[in-house]
Scaffold this active site. Sequence first.
Site, mmCIF file in Angstrom:
data_model
loop_
_atom_site.group_PDB
_atom_site.id
_atom_site.type_symbol
_atom_site.label_atom_id
_atom_site.label_comp_id
_atom_site.label_asym_id
_atom_site.label_seq_id
_atom_site.Cartn_x
_atom_site.Cartn_y
_atom_site.Cartn_z
ATOM 1 N N VAL A 62 0.831 -1.209 0.000
ATOM 2 C CA VAL A 62 0.000 0.000 0.000
ATOM 3 C C VAL A 62 0.863 1.256 0.000
ATOM 4 C CG1 VAL A 62 -1.792 1.278 1.239
ATOM 5 C CG2 VAL A 62 -1.939 -1.209 1.059
ATOM 6 N N GLY A 65 2.039 1.692 -3.486
ATOM 7 C CA GLY A 65 0.935 2.174 -4.314
ATOM 8 C C GLY A 65 0.590 3.620 -4.056
ATOM 9 N N GLU A 66 0.534 4.018 -2.787
ATOM 10 C CA GLU A 66 0.191 5.403 -2.479
ATOM 11 C C GLU A 66 1.312 6.349 -2.895
ATOM 12 O OE1 GLU A 66 -1.992 8.324 0.593
ATOM 13 O OE2 GLU A 66 -1.852 6.202 1.099
ATOM 14 N N SER A 67 2.545 5.928 -2.757
ATOM 15 C CA SER A 67 3.660 6.769 -3.191
ATOM 16 C C SER A 67 3.570 7.047 -4.688
ATOM 17 C CB SER A 67 4.996 6.100 -2.849
ATOM 18 O OG SER A 67 5.132 5.961 -1.451
#
Length: 144
Positions: A62, A65-67
């Site tokens: 996650v 993915g968020e980065s």
Amino acid sequence: MTDPRTPADIDGIAWARERGKGALAEKMGIEFVEFTVGRAVATMPVEGNTQPVGLLHGGAYVVLGESLGSMAANLHAGPERLAVGVDINATHTRSATSGLVTGVCTPIHLGRTMTVHEIAVTDEAGRRCSTIRITNLIKDRPVG
């Protein structure tokens, strides 16, 4: 002063390196290898990001993915605006236990006030381990 360049005019990887990836992404060993509005790619080592049984931690997927998704949304937003995450979800379908994982971020929607990106994370054999979707709100950058 307003930057007259559009996101398509900007060298995305240079922009990402100049902006910085943030302390958490640094600690996790995330490295950007490609960065445009249409596609952003980064790698992350499994080692150092595992749960006690040796599998890559679900939260690490996650963070990768968020980065990628938040940085891609900010590149799309342009210099006068700011993208902030408002929703993220992940489905983990395989466990990585060694080497590097690679996240490939592609836009689903690039709007004036909202973006949605999908990030496919694969292991070194090219097998999908996690699918992350992130929604970012685009707002005016605070003054001052």
